[in-house]
Scaffold this motif. Sequence first.
Motif, mmCIF file in Angstrom:
data_model
loop_
_atom_site.group_PDB
_atom_site.id
_atom_site.type_symbol
_atom_site.label_atom_id
_atom_site.label_comp_id
_atom_site.label_asym_id
_atom_site.label_seq_id
_atom_site.Cartn_x
_atom_site.Cartn_y
_atom_site.Cartn_z
ATOM 1 N N PHE A 1 -44.360 8.317 23.564
ATOM 2 C CA PHE A 1 -43.025 8.215 24.155
ATOM 3 C C PHE A 1 -43.134 8.333 25.671
ATOM 4 O O PHE A 1 -43.085 9.440 26.226
ATOM 5 N N PRO A 2 -43.308 7.215 26.362
ATOM 6 C CA PRO A 2 -43.532 7.227 27.807
ATOM 7 C C PRO A 2 -42.476 7.994 28.609
ATOM 8 O O PRO A 2 -42.817 8.625 29.602
ATOM 9 N N ARG A 3 -41.227 7.972 28.192
ATOM 10 C CA ARG A 3 -40.194 8.717 28.923
ATOM 11 C C ARG A 3 -40.455 10.214 28.878
ATOM 12 O O ARG A 3 -40.281 10.917 29.863
ATOM 13 N N GLU B 1 -33.376 9.068 25.761
ATOM 14 C CA GLU B 1 -34.374 9.002 24.689
ATOM 15 C C GLU B 1 -33.772 9.509 23.396
ATOM 16 O O GLU B 1 -33.146 10.573 23.364
ATOM 17 N N ASP B 2 -33.927 8.737 22.335
ATOM 18 C CA ASP B 2 -33.507 9.124 20.989
ATOM 19 C C ASP B 2 -34.663 8.862 20.042
ATOM 20 O O ASP B 2 -35.245 7.776 20.043
ATOM 21 N N ILE B 3 -34.975 9.848 19.215
ATOM 22 C CA ILE B 3 -36.111 9.739 18.302
ATOM 23 C C ILE B 3 -35.667 10.160 16.903
ATOM 24 O O ILE B 3 -35.039 11.203 16.729
ATOM 25 N N SER B 4 -36.015 9.360 15.925
ATOM 26 C CA SER B 4 -35.749 9.680 14.524
ATOM 27 C C SER B 4 -36.892 10.543 13.989
ATOM 28 O O SER B 4 -38.069 10.176 14.115
ATOM 29 N N VAL B 5 -36.554 11.662 13.381
ATOM 30 C CA VAL B 5 -37.575 12.542 12.809
ATOM 31 C C VAL B 5 -38.300 11.831 11.668
ATOM 32 O O VAL B 5 -39.529 11.912 11.555
ATOM 33 N N GLU B 6 -37.578 11.094 10.865
ATOM 34 C CA GLU B 6 -38.190 10.355 9.765
ATOM 35 C C GLU B 6 -39.220 9.345 10.289
ATOM 36 O O GLU B 6 -40.312 9.216 9.743
ATOM 37 N N GLY C 1 -45.264 7.764 11.767
ATOM 38 C CA GLY C 1 -46.194 7.406 12.819
ATOM 39 C C GLY C 1 -45.653 6.425 13.841
ATOM 40 O O GLY C 1 -46.408 5.852 14.606
ATOM 41 N N HIS C 2 -44.337 6.227 13.866
ATOM 42 C CA HIS C 2 -43.732 5.301 14.819
ATOM 43 C C HIS C 2 -43.567 5.957 16.179
ATOM 44 O O HIS C 2 -43.094 7.079 16.276
ATOM 45 N N GLY C 3 -43.921 5.212 17.220
ATOM 46 C CA GLY C 3 -43.712 5.668 18.587
ATOM 47 C C GLY C 3 -42.497 4.992 19.187
ATOM 48 O O GLY C 3 -41.599 4.545 18.477
ATOM 49 N N ASP C 4 -42.474 4.888 20.503
ATOM 50 C CA ASP C 4 -41.383 4.263 21.242
ATOM 51 C C ASP C 4 -41.247 2.800 20.824
ATOM 52 O O ASP C 4 -42.211 2.054 20.837
ATOM 53 N N ARG C 5 -40.029 2.397 20.470
ATOM 54 C CA ARG C 5 -39.790 1.027 20.026
ATOM 55 C C ARG C 5 -38.818 0.287 20.928
ATOM 56 O O ARG C 5 -38.240 -0.711 20.531
ATOM 57 N N THR C 6 -38.626 0.779 22.138
ATOM 58 C CA THR C 6 -37.736 0.091 23.061
ATOM 59 C C THR C 6 -38.388 -1.183 23.556
ATOM 60 O O THR C 6 -39.611 -1.315 23.557
ATOM 61 N N SER D 1 -38.387 -2.313 26.605
ATOM 62 C CA SER D 1 -38.979 -2.190 27.936
ATOM 63 C C SER D 1 -39.354 -0.750 28.223
ATOM 64 O O SER D 1 -38.677 -0.052 28.955
ATOM 65 N N PRO D 2 -40.461 -0.265 27.614
ATOM 66 C CA PRO D 2 -40.849 1.122 27.833
ATOM 67 C C PRO D 2 -41.215 1.388 29.292
ATOM 68 O O PRO D 2 -41.685 0.505 29.985
ATOM 69 N N ILE D 3 -40.996 2.623 29.690
ATOM 70 C CA ILE D 3 -41.361 3.066 31.031
ATOM 71 C C ILE D 3 -42.850 3.354 31.038
ATOM 72 O O ILE D 3 -43.369 4.006 30.144
ATOM 73 N N ALA D 4 -43.534 2.868 32.030
ATOM 74 C CA ALA D 4 -44.978 3.083 32.118
ATOM 75 C C ALA D 4 -45.286 4.560 32.341
ATOM 76 O O ALA D 4 -44.623 5.236 33.107
ATOM 77 N N ALA D 5 -46.283 5.050 31.636
ATOM 78 C CA ALA D 5 -46.710 6.442 31.805
ATOM 79 C C ALA D 5 -47.371 6.594 33.165
ATOM 80 O O ALA D 5 -48.049 5.705 33.651
ATOM 81 N N LYS D 6 -47.160 7.755 33.772
ATOM 82 C CA LYS D 6 -47.766 8.036 35.083
ATOM 83 C C LYS D 6 -49.051 8.805 34.928
ATOM 84 O O LYS D 6 -49.218 9.603 34.105
#
Length: 85
Positions: free
Chosen positions: A33-35, A63-68, A73-78, A80-85
């Motif tokens: 989750f890059p954010r 940021e919204d994340i489903s616990v299920e 094993g799902h990560g960020d599905r947006t 246009s993810p923000i690049a990690a610094k």
Amino acid sequence: MNKPLAQKLGFDEDTMWVHLVDGRTLGVPLAYFPRLLAASAEQRNRYVISGGGTGLHWDELDEDISVEHLLLGHGDRTSSPIAAK
């Protein structure tokens, strides 16, 4: 089968720890989750457990994340993810 429900969150340098009401603890790399990875510790800790434990939300980080989905094993599905610094 009951849905997994979050009870609380914890963070270390590179992992989000999701404590579930059934006693399990799930470790999720912040890199999923890059954010969250780019956020300060204070920003990460300003979360809301939503939907009776089914979701995790950070208003400031949009940021919204489903616990299920975390358990699947799902990560960020947006789109246009923000690049990690």
